[in-house]
Design a protein around this motif. Sequence first.
Motif, short mmCIF file in Angstrom:
data_model
loop_
_atom_site.label_atom_id
_atom_site.label_comp_id
_atom_site.label_asym_id
_atom_site.label_seq_id
_atom_site.Cartn_x
_atom_site.Cartn_y
_atom_site.Cartn_z
N GLN A 52 0.66 -1.16 0.03
CA GLN A 52 0.11 0.64 -0.46
C GLN A 52 0.55 1.73 0.12
O GLN A 52 0.57 2.48 -0.31
CB GLN A 52 -1.19 0.22 1.11
CG GLN A 52 -1.46 1.05 0.73
CD GLN A 52 -3.12 1.23 -0.23
OE1 GLN A 52 -3.04 0.18 -0.56
NE2 GLN A 52 -3.22 2.34 -0.44
N TYR A 55 1.68 2.04 -3.58
CA TYR A 55 0.24 2.93 -4.18
C TYR A 55 -0.74 3.07 -3.54
O TYR A 55 -1.46 2.62 -3.48
CB TYR A 55 -0.07 1.31 -4.78
CG TYR A 55 1.29 0.56 -6.16
CD1 TYR A 55 1.45 0.91 -7.22
CD2 TYR A 55 1.21 -0.36 -5.73
CE1 TYR A 55 2.08 0.92 -7.64
CE2 TYR A 55 2.60 -1.30 -6.01
CZ TYR A 55 2.83 -0.71 -7.34
OH TYR A 55 3.36 -1.32 -8.44
N ASP A 57 -2.60 5.82 -4.13
CA ASP A 57 -3.38 5.96 -3.86
C ASP A 57 -4.75 4.65 -5.04
O ASP A 57 -5.52 5.77 -5.25
CB ASP A 57 -3.09 7.11 -5.41
CG ASP A 57 -2.84 7.91 -5.35
OD1 ASP A 57 -2.76 8.50 -4.02
OD2 ASP A 57 -1.96 8.85 -5.97
N LEU A 58 -3.97 3.79 -4.43
CA LEU A 58 -5.45 3.02 -5.12
C LEU A 58 -5.65 2.00 -4.11
O LEU A 58 -5.05 2.44 -3.00
CB LEU A 58 -4.14 2.29 -5.91
CG LEU A 58 -3.14 2.29 -7.03
CD1 LEU A 58 -2.71 1.13 -7.58
CD2 LEU A 58 -4.36 2.70 -8.23
N PRO A 59 -7.32 1.31 -4.18
CA PRO A 59 -7.66 0.62 -3.70
C PRO A 59 -7.02 -0.95 -2.98
O PRO A 59 -5.94 -1.42 -3.20
CB PRO A 59 -8.62 0.19 -4.43
CG PRO A 59 -9.28 1.30 -5.72
CD PRO A 59 -7.65 1.73 -5.64
N ASP A 61 -7.75 -3.37 -2.09
CA ASP A 61 -7.81 -4.61 -2.86
C ASP A 61 -7.07 -4.75 -4.18
O ASP A 61 -6.08 -6.04 -4.38
CB ASP A 61 -8.85 -5.33 -3.09
CG ASP A 61 -9.96 -4.12 -4.22
OD1 ASP A 61 -9.63 -2.72 -4.29
OD2 ASP A 61 -10.68 -4.97 -4.76
N THR A 62 -6.55 -3.50 -5.34
CA THR A 62 -5.80 -3.33 -5.96
C THR A 62 -4.38 -3.24 -6.13
O THR A 62 -3.47 -4.08 -6.70
CB THR A 62 -6.08 -2.02 -6.82
OG1 THR A 62 -7.51 -2.46 -7.35
CG2 THR A 62 -5.46 -1.71 -8.23
N VAL A 63 -4.34 -3.14 -4.91
CA VAL A 63 -2.88 -3.08 -4.64
C VAL A 63 -2.26 -4.23 -4.18
O VAL A 63 -1.31 -5.15 -4.37
CB VAL A 63 -2.40 -2.08 -3.38
CG1 VAL A 63 -1.16 -2.85 -2.71
CG2 VAL A 63 -2.44 -0.82 -3.92
N GLN A 65 -3.69 -7.27 -5.43
CA GLN A 65 -3.38 -8.10 -6.88
C GLN A 65 -2.73 -7.58 -7.23
O GLN A 65 -1.27 -8.42 -8.17
CB GLN A 65 -5.03 -7.87 -7.71
CG GLN A 65 -6.52 -8.21 -6.77
CD GLN A 65 -7.12 -7.70 -8.53
OE1 GLN A 65 -7.27 -6.45 -9.11
NE2 GLN A 65 -8.48 -8.60 -8.14
N ILE A 66 -2.25 -6.26 -7.77
CA ILE A 66 -0.47 -6.29 -8.11
C ILE A 66 0.38 -6.79 -7.68
O ILE A 66 1.67 -7.52 -8.02
CB ILE A 66 -0.62 -4.87 -7.86
CG1 ILE A 66 -1.43 -4.29 -8.88
CG2 ILE A 66 1.06 -4.24 -8.68
CD1 ILE A 66 -1.65 -2.58 -8.79
#
Length: 140
Positions: A52, A55, A57-59, A61-63, A65-66
């Motif tokens: 987190q 990243y 600025d990303l949600p 759950d998206t972080v 996945q990345i």
Amino acid sequence: MTTPHAPTDPTQAAVDVDQALATTAVTAAERIAGLITAAMLDTAGRPAKLPQYLYPDLPADTVQQIWQAALTVGYRAGRYATAPRFHRDTLARLQSELAAAGHAAMARTVTRTLDSIAEEPERDHERTPTGGDETRGGHW
């Protein structure tokens, strides 16, 4: 104390200097990478916050996945790196797929890797992947 003799072949001397400087650069890069890694953790606070932190600025759950994709890629790259000759066909196939898809720059990086595999001398553990001491010349 003995003084090492300079190679009489100027080409070999150039190769020796090139290798020594390349090794120095890699060693320095690894040291810097370690410092950056430690600083990232120090500023993030704890390992679980690193994804987190990278990243913000990303949600979450998206972080996640990345991060999972990056771990999978890193693991696979590690397998390829430990014995690239065992993965030559796979690397060649992936290089062809990248080139066919129009990812020329990425395909070139895999081509360079394939070229370097062809130039490297065969290592003992690649020649005898069984792992027994007797297959490694008994020096382990």
